[in-house]
Scaffold this active site. Structure first.
Site, mmCIF file in Angstrom:
data_model
loop_
_atom_site.group_PDB
_atom_site.id
_atom_site.type_symbol
_atom_site.label_atom_id
_atom_site.label_comp_id
_atom_site.label_asym_id
_atom_site.label_seq_id
_atom_site.Cartn_x
_atom_site.Cartn_y
_atom_site.Cartn_z
ATOM 1 N N GLN A 135 0.847 -1.195 0.000
ATOM 2 C CA GLN A 135 0.000 0.000 0.000
ATOM 3 C C GLN A 135 0.880 1.242 0.000
ATOM 4 O O GLN A 135 1.520 1.554 0.997
ATOM 5 C CB GLN A 135 -0.877 -0.045 1.263
ATOM 6 C CG GLN A 135 -1.842 1.093 1.388
ATOM 7 C CD GLN A 135 -2.482 1.123 2.768
ATOM 8 O OE1 GLN A 135 -2.140 0.339 3.645
ATOM 9 N NE2 GLN A 135 -3.393 2.036 2.966
ATOM 10 N N SER A 138 1.331 6.561 2.399
ATOM 11 C CA SER A 138 2.015 7.570 3.228
ATOM 12 C C SER A 138 3.255 8.129 2.551
ATOM 13 O O SER A 138 3.932 7.442 1.791
ATOM 14 C CB SER A 138 2.436 6.961 4.562
ATOM 15 O OG SER A 138 1.345 6.404 5.217
ATOM 16 N N SER A 170 5.034 -0.925 3.965
ATOM 17 C CA SER A 170 5.319 -2.258 4.500
ATOM 18 C C SER A 170 5.410 -3.259 3.371
ATOM 19 O O SER A 170 4.559 -3.280 2.477
ATOM 20 C CB SER A 170 4.211 -2.712 5.458
ATOM 21 O OG SER A 170 4.091 -1.796 6.507
ATOM 22 N N GLU A 253 -9.424 -1.683 5.704
ATOM 23 C CA GLU A 253 -8.322 -1.791 6.652
ATOM 24 C C GLU A 253 -8.881 -1.901 8.061
ATOM 25 O O GLU A 253 -8.479 -2.741 8.854
ATOM 26 C CB GLU A 253 -7.426 -0.550 6.525
ATOM 27 C CG GLU A 253 -6.278 -0.504 7.530
ATOM 28 C CD GLU A 253 -5.310 0.642 7.244
ATOM 29 O OE1 GLU A 253 -5.716 1.625 6.607
ATOM 30 O OE2 GLU A 253 -4.149 0.534 7.658
ATOM 31 N N SER A 379 -3.038 6.824 13.797
ATOM 32 C CA SER A 379 -2.477 6.857 15.153
ATOM 33 C C SER A 379 -3.604 6.881 16.192
ATOM 34 O O SER A 379 -4.751 7.187 15.867
ATOM 35 C CB SER A 379 -1.612 8.107 15.316
ATOM 36 O OG SER A 379 -2.444 9.254 15.278
ATOM 37 N N GLU A 381 -4.239 9.088 18.271
ATOM 38 C CA GLU A 381 -4.861 10.418 18.321
ATOM 39 C C GLU A 381 -5.871 10.584 17.181
ATOM 40 O O GLU A 381 -6.958 11.123 17.379
ATOM 41 C CB GLU A 381 -3.784 11.514 18.223
ATOM 42 C CG GLU A 381 -2.862 11.592 19.446
ATOM 43 C CD GLU A 381 -1.950 10.394 19.592
ATOM 44 O OE1 GLU A 381 -1.451 9.892 18.567
ATOM 45 O OE2 GLU A 381 -1.747 9.931 20.732
HETATM 46 C C1 LIG Z 1 5.146 -0.169 11.222
HETATM 47 C C2 LIG Z 1 4.441 0.755 10.275
HETATM 48 C C3 LIG Z 1 3.975 0.278 9.067
HETATM 49 C C4 LIG Z 1 3.351 1.124 8.154
HETATM 50 N N1 LIG Z 1 2.934 0.615 6.948
HETATM 51 C C5 LIG Z 1 2.408 1.460 6.011
HETATM 52 C C6 LIG Z 1 2.071 1.001 4.701
HETATM 53 O O1 LIG Z 1 2.230 -0.168 4.386
HETATM 54 N N2 LIG Z 1 1.611 1.877 3.790
HETATM 55 C C7 LIG Z 1 1.411 3.193 4.082
HETATM 56 O O2 LIG Z 1 0.967 3.934 3.224
HETATM 57 N N3 LIG Z 1 1.718 3.682 5.327
HETATM 58 C C8 LIG Z 1 2.218 2.849 6.290
HETATM 59 N N4 LIG Z 1 2.552 3.334 7.558
HETATM 60 C C9 LIG Z 1 2.431 4.780 7.795
HETATM 61 C C10 LIG Z 1 1.406 5.170 8.853
HETATM 62 O O3 LIG Z 1 0.131 5.043 8.373
HETATM 63 C C11 LIG Z 1 1.773 6.580 9.313
HETATM 64 O O4 LIG Z 1 2.977 6.498 10.017
HETATM 65 C C12 LIG Z 1 0.709 7.159 10.222
HETATM 66 O O5 LIG Z 1 -0.433 7.464 9.495
HETATM 67 C C13 LIG Z 1 1.209 8.415 10.950
HETATM 68 O O6 LIG Z 1 1.753 9.336 10.077
HETATM 69 P P1 LIG Z 1 3.172 10.013 10.352
HETATM 70 O O7 LIG Z 1 4.137 8.931 10.621
HETATM 71 O O8 LIG Z 1 3.478 10.936 9.252
HETATM 72 O O9 LIG Z 1 3.002 10.821 11.693
HETATM 73 P P2 LIG Z 1 2.375 12.285 11.816
HETATM 74 O O10 LIG Z 1 1.134 12.357 11.037
HETATM 75 O O11 LIG Z 1 3.434 13.282 11.558
HETATM 76 O O12 LIG Z 1 1.994 12.298 13.346
HETATM 77 C C14 LIG Z 1 2.861 12.732 14.368
HETATM 78 C C15 LIG Z 1 2.051 12.876 15.638
HETATM 79 O O13 LIG Z 1 1.071 13.881 15.461
HETATM 80 C C16 LIG Z 1 -0.209 13.378 15.762
HETATM 81 N N5 LIG Z 1 -1.221 14.037 14.938
HETATM 82 C C17 LIG Z 1 -1.197 14.244 13.603
HETATM 83 N N6 LIG Z 1 -2.313 14.855 13.208
HETATM 84 C C18 LIG Z 1 -3.068 15.036 14.313
HETATM 85 C C19 LIG Z 1 -4.356 15.611 14.553
HETATM 86 N N7 LIG Z 1 -5.097 16.126 13.568
HETATM 87 N N8 LIG Z 1 -4.819 15.631 15.819
HETATM 88 C C20 LIG Z 1 -4.072 15.100 16.821
HETATM 89 N N9 LIG Z 1 -2.870 14.549 16.657
HETATM 90 C C21 LIG Z 1 -2.375 14.527 15.405
HETATM 91 C C22 LIG Z 1 -0.107 11.892 15.508
HETATM 92 O O14 LIG Z 1 -1.071 11.179 16.235
HETATM 93 C C23 LIG Z 1 1.291 11.610 15.992
HETATM 94 O O15 LIG Z 1 1.295 11.454 17.377
HETATM 95 C C24 LIG Z 1 3.170 2.493 8.477
HETATM 96 C C25 LIG Z 1 3.647 2.975 9.707
HETATM 97 C C26 LIG Z 1 4.285 2.134 10.601
HETATM 98 C C27 LIG Z 1 4.762 2.693 11.910
#
Ligand SMILES: Cc1cc2nc3c(=O)[nH]c(=O)nc-3n(C[C@H](O)[C@H](O)[C@H](O)COP(=O)(O)OP(=O)(O)OC[C@H]3O[C@@H](n4cnc5c(N)ncnc54)[C@H](O)[C@@H]3O)c2cc1C
Lengths: 414, 378
Positions: A135, A138, A170, A253, A379, A381
């Site tokens: 997928q 991100s 992933s 999902e 997440s 949140e």
């Molecule tokens: C092990 C793992 C596997 C993954 N696999 C995939 C995959 O296969 N394909 C894919 O596309 N993605 C994948 N992801 C990505 C995952 O979906 C994102 O990491 C996730 O959506 C969070 O985005 P970010 O890492 O950019 O964090 P950010 O969005 O930058 O978040 C940082 C912090 O801010 C908080 N935050 C952000 N916006 C808000 C809001 N509006 N209100 C309150 N808090 C907020 C978050 O909760 C977090 O605590 C994977 C992630 C991990 C860790």
């Protein structure tokens, strides 16, 4: 209200049970039992090979992706039958990890939006585990804020040309196909300029770079696109409708994650029953019991919430945002359980080598994987926001970016 | 009431911070984490030269003779910088054991070498799964020979000597005695073991008739080690508070920097509340640590209760802060490249290395109850 199998369900269960008894890779059972969440350790056997072999066998006998139509490699089973299968498959379901994203998210999206020929071509090898999907959603600047993604797709004749970068993908390094969300129009509001495709991961210009994780595994990746050409025929949904298409993926999902999220509770319960404290087994300690009871009711609450969702599904209702509960509860629960297991193990809780550590280091593995569960696929949140806003109807956060053209949104210099 | 460190002590903290920022940057922590070397030798030498290792060791035994409040402020900085050295094994444990129970000869022999960093000491205690109790110490010693297996022993591979808890006959608290064992001597086999925080190395040590010299009176081992673990708990709690503060700062900085939905993520209340809760737990822990420092430095009878309070509070705070630091960083927080996991791993190591949180919770309540009944009796 009734938990008992109907006569048809009972017959289905008996059939599943006997097929599994005759065909499951029993030699792997001990390893599967002790494989912690966040790692499949099968001794001398390569986990991917074992996973593919089991999936292929299931597919040949009609036990893969049971709820998919037969024409697409499934069995046309009901949601309840799928659950029954899951209960019977038990431990061996751990072998399905490499296919979770393909079966749970990519497949249903392809099913909803691809042409009939494409479905007949792509879905059966996905169901049988011959082809793996990832997928590609991100990006570095678009995680929680998925609609902020920047990977560009531009039309060129019958093709689209893609440039940009994905991250956290992933399984990209093992994948044959990917579901790709792109920006096709930066001059309209962020949710409106997106388009979905699927692409062959071996296409020229696709580069996959594994990322080292804090648990020292490399399951997710950066994926770079340099002038990657995708035929327009591999577009899913209309141009500019990518956000709506992605909601199909994400809804599935929720379903696939929500119903079967491991919590670590059965493992902890077993540990507490076995571990000897100076005053007898840990489970005799009232303080331990209080914690166990707390987690026990959470685990069963999740299980029955999933049952209720399934009952709704089998009546033709679509799974809604309320299914966000599953991952929200299970994620932090698993982290707390891992910590508590280490606490019970005392100094030995520090050890991570399966040969040294209690329970073959299952809980140490869990401790180092569980932080990801609270982040991936929405997440904690974001899930709380979803519950508050979409289930409870509270007003959404004030959005500075919603009705602004994408290329006019503040980016903090990124 | 002046519930604060003195200006001199604060200056010492500042100089420790400056020193460690320079000598123990993350690159150094990662080098030890990824490598086979047991610790960073340069850094260790520097800590000795700065007089940090000898801060609480009396001048007559080669130390700086400052005291335990000074050691507390140094510990905080060590925790903050994740300094990959055997400081805790050698100073919070080995040196404290010698100061608490060593004969004059033993003090004269060991303490100067510990103060100068020339020798590294450690404490070999745990043997199996679960809480260590007197009856679970299977290692035995008689007639100057010690046999048994200890795991995990912090810095077990690099230490020159260990204080070893062993059974010397019978059962219960009086069955345990302490011994000094030269780890380079015959009858000692050491093998590295992997732990959740590879920036601090541990080993399995098998003793097979190793030469052992008694430390403290026979049968007094459990009471001595209980006291020394309390002392080490206060010092470790300062490390935990230092680590909590750093994790909180990292999370705050990232919350200011990271943009999602067109705004800084720190502008979301969900993130603000996480950070505020981190601040609250770190602050409560710090205040509890001050009580522990007071009790440690004055030799107060409150030490057992104050130490357990500091230990429980600081363990909770560091685990809480390091966990949420990852959460605030999103996917980045789960990578090897970002430093969040270094704090997560250290927090979980420190939560277990002197006995687990629930054991200290038990001790705390036991001690509060004992304190109350003592008051009632008076
Ligand atoms: C092990 C793992 C596997 C993954 N696999 C995939 C995959 O296969 N394909 C894919 O596309 N993605 C994948 N992801 C990505 C995952 O979906 C994102 O990491 C996730 O959506 C969070 O985005 P970010 O890492 O950019 O964090 P950010 O969005 O930058 O978040 C940082 C912090 O801010 C908080 N935050 C952000 N916006 C808000 C809001 N509006 N209100 C309150 N808090 C907020 C978050 O909760 C977090 O605590 C994977 C992630 C991990 C860790």
């Amino acid at each position: 209200m009734n938990f008992d199998d109907t006569p048809q369900e009972a017959a289905f269960r008996a059939e599943a049970k006997s097929w599994i008894a005759a065909n499951a890779p029993k030699a792997l059972e001990p390893e599967l039992k002790t494989s912690g969440f966040g790692g499949l350790y099968l001794g001398s056997v390569d986990p991917m090979q074992a996973a593919k072999a089991w999936q292929k066998k299931k597919a040949a006998a009609g036990w893969a992706c049971l709820h998919w139509p037969k024409d697409y490699g499934g069995r046309g089973a009901s949601p309840i039958e799928r659950v029954i299968w899951g209960q019977e498959e038990g431990l061996y379901a751990k072998l399905s990890a490499p296919f979770t994203i393909g079966h749970g998210m990519c497949g249903p999206t392809v099913m909803a939006f691809a042409s009939e020929d494409q479905k007949r071509e792509r879905l059966p090898p996905l169901a049988s585990g011959e082809e793996i999907w990832c997928q590609l959603f991100s990006e570095p600047a678009a995680g929680s804020d998925l609609a902020g993604l920047r990977t560009r797709a531009e039309k060129d004749g019958d093709d689209w040309v893609v440039n940009g970068q994905k991250i956290w993908t992933s399984g990209a390094q093992h994948s044959d196909w990917g579901l790709l969300l792109t920006r096709t129009d930066p001059s309209v509001a962020k949710h409106k300029g997106l388009t979905m495709f699927f692409l062959n991961m071996r296409s020229p210009g696709v580069e996959v770079r594994p990322i080292r994780q804090m648990n020292d595994q490399r399951t997710f990746n950066e994926v770079f696109f340099e002038n990657v050409r995708i035929p327009d025929a591999q577009r899913l949904g209309a141009v500019g409708q990518g956000w709506q298409v992605s909601l199909t993926t994400l809804m599935n999902e929720r379903l696939s994650i929500g119903s079967g999220m491991p919590t670590g509770f059965p493992d902890l319960f077993e540990l507490a029953c076995q571990l000897e404290t100076p005053d007898g087994p840990a489970v005799d300690d009232p303080a331990v019991r209080a914690k166990l009871a707390d987690w026990a009711v959470k685990a069963s609450g999740l299980r029955f919430t999933a049952f209720r969702a399934l009952s709704a599904l089998s009546k033709g209702e679509t799974p809604g945002p309320e299914n966000s509960i599953g991952k929200l509860v299970a994620g932090s629960m698993m982290q707390d359980i891992a910590k508590f297991a280490l606490d019970l193990e005392g100094h030995a809780g520090l050890l991570t080598d399966p040969d040294d550590a209690p329970a073959l280091a299952k809980f140490q593995t869990m401790l180092l994987r569980s932080p990801a569960t609270r982040i991936e696929g929405g997440s904690d949140e974001i899930l709380r926001n979803i519950i508050a806003e979409r289930v409870l109807g509270l007003p959404p956060d004030i959005r500075v970016d919603k009705d602004v053209a994408f290329n006019a949104i503040p980016t903090g210099g990124r | 009431m002046n519930f604060d460190f003195s200006d001199e002590q604060k200056q010492l903290r500042d100089s420790a911070r400056r020193f460690l920022e320079k000598q123990s940057p993350v690159a150094v922590v990662r080098r030890v984490l990824e490598g086979d070397e047991g610790y960073d030798k340069e850094l260790w030498k520097g800590l000795a030269e700065m007089g940090f290792t000898g801060a609480a060791i009396p001048e007559e035994f080669g130390g700086a003779g400052l005291g335990h409040l000074e050691l507390c402020v140094i510990a905080e900085e060590l925790g903050r910088s994740l300094a990959p050295t055997p400081f805790s094994s050698s100073i919070y444990l080995a040196a404290e054991f010698l100061m608490a129970a060593g004969s004059e000869e033993q003090k004269a022999k060991y303490l100067p070498k510990l103060a100068s960093g020339e020798w590294i000491g450690t404490f070999a205690f745990a043997e199996g799964v679960g809480e260590v109790t007197p009856d679970r110490i299977a290692s035995g010693a008689s007639q100057g020979k010690l046999s048994g297996t200890k795991v995990p022993v912090p810095d077990g591979e690099i230490a020159d000597f260990a204080v070893v808890a062993a059974n010397t006959g019978g059962s219960g608290v009086r069955s345990v005695s302490l011994f000094l064992v030269d780890l380079s001597g015959a009858g000692v086999t050491r093998t590295p073991v992997k732990t959740i925080d590879p920036s601090r190395k541990h080993a399995r040590i098998a003793f097979d008739g190793a030469a052992a010299e008694p430390l403290g009176a026979a049968g007094e081992g459990w009471s001595i080690l209980t006291n020394v673990l309390d002392r080490a708990a206060v010092l470790t709690a300062f490390e935990q508070v230092g680590g909590s503060d750093r994790a909180l700062e990292m999370a705050r900085d990232y919350a200011l920097e990271r943009i999602a939905f067109g705004r800084q993520i720190g502008s979301f209340q969900a993130i603000k509340h996480i950070l505020a809760d981190m601040y609250v737990s770190a602050t409560l822990a710090r205040s509890n640590c001050y009580w522990g420092a007071y009790a440690l430095s004055t030799g107060s009878a409150e030490l057992p209760e104050a130490a357990a309070t500091a230990r429980v509070s600081a363990t909770q705070a560091f685990q809480h802060c390091s966990t949420n630091n990852i959460q605030v960083h999103g996917g980045m927080g789960f990578t090897w490249q970002f430093d969040c996991h270094l704090y997560y791993k250290r927090s979980n190591l420190l939560a277990l290395n002197l006995g687990s949180l629930s054991q200290w919770e038990n001790k705390l309540i036991e001690r509060m109850r004992a304190g109350n009944s003592a008051k009632d009796a008076a």
